[in-house]
Design an enzyme around this catalytic site. Structure first.
Site, PDB file in Angstrom:
ATOM      1  N   ASP A  36      -1.247   0.776  -9.733  1.00  0.00           N
ATOM      2  CA  ASP A  36      -2.029  -0.330 -10.297  1.00  0.00           C
ATOM      3  C   ASP A  36      -2.197  -1.422  -9.246  1.00  0.00           C
ATOM      4  O   ASP A  36      -2.918  -2.406  -9.470  1.00  0.00           O
ATOM      5  CB  ASP A  36      -1.413  -0.854 -11.606  1.00  0.00           C
ATOM      6  N   SER A  37      -1.581  -1.228  -8.074  1.00  0.00           N
ATOM      7  CA  SER A  37      -1.858  -2.091  -6.916  1.00  0.00           C
ATOM      8  C   SER A  37      -3.338  -2.007  -6.540  1.00  0.00           C
ATOM      9  O   SER A  37      -3.818  -2.828  -5.758  1.00  0.00           O
ATOM     10  CB  SER A  37      -0.987  -1.690  -5.721  1.00  0.00           C
ATOM     11  N   GLU A  78      12.051  -0.689  -5.902  1.00  0.00           N
ATOM     12  CA  GLU A  78      11.218  -1.627  -5.127  1.00  0.00           C
ATOM     13  C   GLU A  78      11.935  -2.958  -4.942  1.00  0.00           C
ATOM     14  O   GLU A  78      12.508  -3.533  -5.884  1.00  0.00           O
ATOM     15  CB  GLU A  78       9.877  -1.872  -5.845  1.00  0.00           C
ATOM     16  N   GLU A  94       6.799   0.941 -15.278  1.00  0.00           N
ATOM     17  CA  GLU A  94       7.710  -0.053 -14.705  1.00  0.00           C
ATOM     18  C   GLU A  94       8.739  -0.472 -15.753  1.00  0.00           C
ATOM     19  O   GLU A  94       8.407  -0.607 -16.928  1.00  0.00           O
ATOM     20  CB  GLU A  94       6.927  -1.294 -14.245  1.00  0.00           C
ATOM     21  N   ASP A 123      -0.354   5.371 -12.349  1.00  0.00           N
ATOM     22  CA  ASP A 123       0.446   4.216 -12.755  1.00  0.00           C
ATOM     23  C   ASP A 123      -0.074   3.680 -14.084  1.00  0.00           C
ATOM     24  O   ASP A 123      -1.273   3.408 -14.211  1.00  0.00           O
ATOM     25  CB  ASP A 123       0.240   3.121 -11.684  1.00  0.00           C
TER      26      ASP A 123
END
Ligand code: KIV
Length: 294
Positions: free
Chosen positions: A50-51, A188, A121, A89
């Site tokens: 989703d970056s 991360e 996430e 994602d």
């Protein structure tokens, strides 16, 4: 040390890599031509992150990214990748509003997008969703530590797990998602020592980004690695190319050539056969004469 998997790379292939002590190579990809290049470069996993929101779509962070945008980019990456495992994602709010909606959204990535796994996430509070996705036969990758969708909660993109209590919390999150059934977990933005402890403790592979060298694999955002992202990039990024400069210089040269009239050259143009051109000219003359007489 090991070479690239022959492919098509599967979820069990990735799990086996940890058992064999082989490092996992993961990169983000958002479009078909990049996916094709990374696929042929021997990358194991392509993450349609989703970056895409901040890297490609011009948003400030990942929070505005929608399911439709993610499915669109996932389809493009899947069309470009014939060997890599493609993981999609799940964007913000696509797995926060109830189990049924989460499963439906994850299912879209598999059914419409062609992805073979999804990533979510969060740690302990995602365990229920992860179990439901596994019940629906959808392989899930976890993501703990500095989870970008929690940026407002964290008060910025800050390294997580620096104190004893915070480190225990990240460890518990990693254990919880393993227990819930993820096949791998992204670590991360956490201290290297904590990532090493988690990697030792988990049976599933850990894939680090800003989490030191001891993880079972590493992931970077492709635009950071290629030197396309605007500076400053995070300190954990290693730039393997300076394509940003190369792209800019190429476009400056194109502009100069266009303005000087040196582009396109003769061999960069299509041509009519001389007899077709003569015929065209004669026709134009006939037309002009008729027009002039009347
Ligand atoms: O969206 C993304 O690119 C990611 C990676 C940084 C792991 O989640």
């Amino acid at each position: 040390m090991s070479g690239p998997l022959p492919g098509p790379v599967t979820v069990p292939d990735i799990v086996r890599k940890k058992e064999r002590g082989e490092r996992i190579v993961m990169l983000t990809a958002y479009d078909a031509p990049t996916a094709r290049l990374l696929d042929s470069a021997g990358v194991d996993i392509l993450l349609v992150g989703d970056s895409v929101g901040n890297v490609v779509l011009g948003y400030q962070n990942t929070l505005p990214v929608t399911m439709d945008e993610m499915v669109h980019h996932t389809r493009a990456v899947v069309r470009g990748a014939s060997r890599c495992l493609v993981v999609a994602d799940m964007p913000y709010l696509s797995y926060h509003l109830g189990i049924q909606e989460s499963v439906r959204n994850a299912g879209r990535f598999v059914q419409e997008g062609g992805a073979r796994a999804v990533k979510v996430e969060g740690g302990r509070k995602r365990a229920e969703v992860i179990r439901a996705l596994r019940e629906a036969e959808i392989p899930v990758m976890g993501h703990v530590g500095l989870t970008p969708q929690s940026v407002h909660d964290f008060g910025g993109f800050k390294v997580q797990g620096r104190t004893g209590a915070a480190a225990r919390s990240v460890l518990e999150d990693a254990l919880a998602v393993e227990e819930a059934g993820v096949f791998a977990v992204v670590l991360e933005g956490i201290p290297a020592e904590l990532a090493a402890l988690i990697t030792e403790r988990l049976a599933i592979p850990t894939i680090g980004i800003g989490a030191g060298p001891s993880c079972d694999g590493q992931v970077l955002v492709i635009h950071d690695l290629l030197g396309i992202s605007p500076d400053p990039v995070p300190s954990f990024v290693r730039k393997y190319a300076d394509l940003g400069t190369a792209i800019r210089e190429a476009c400056v040269r194109f502009g100069a050539d266009v303005r000087a009239g040196t582009f396109p050259a003769d061999n960069e143009s299509y041509h009519l056969k001389p007899e077709v051109l003569d015929e065209l000219r004669a026709g134009l003359e006939r037309f002009a004469r008729r027009h002039w007489r009347s």
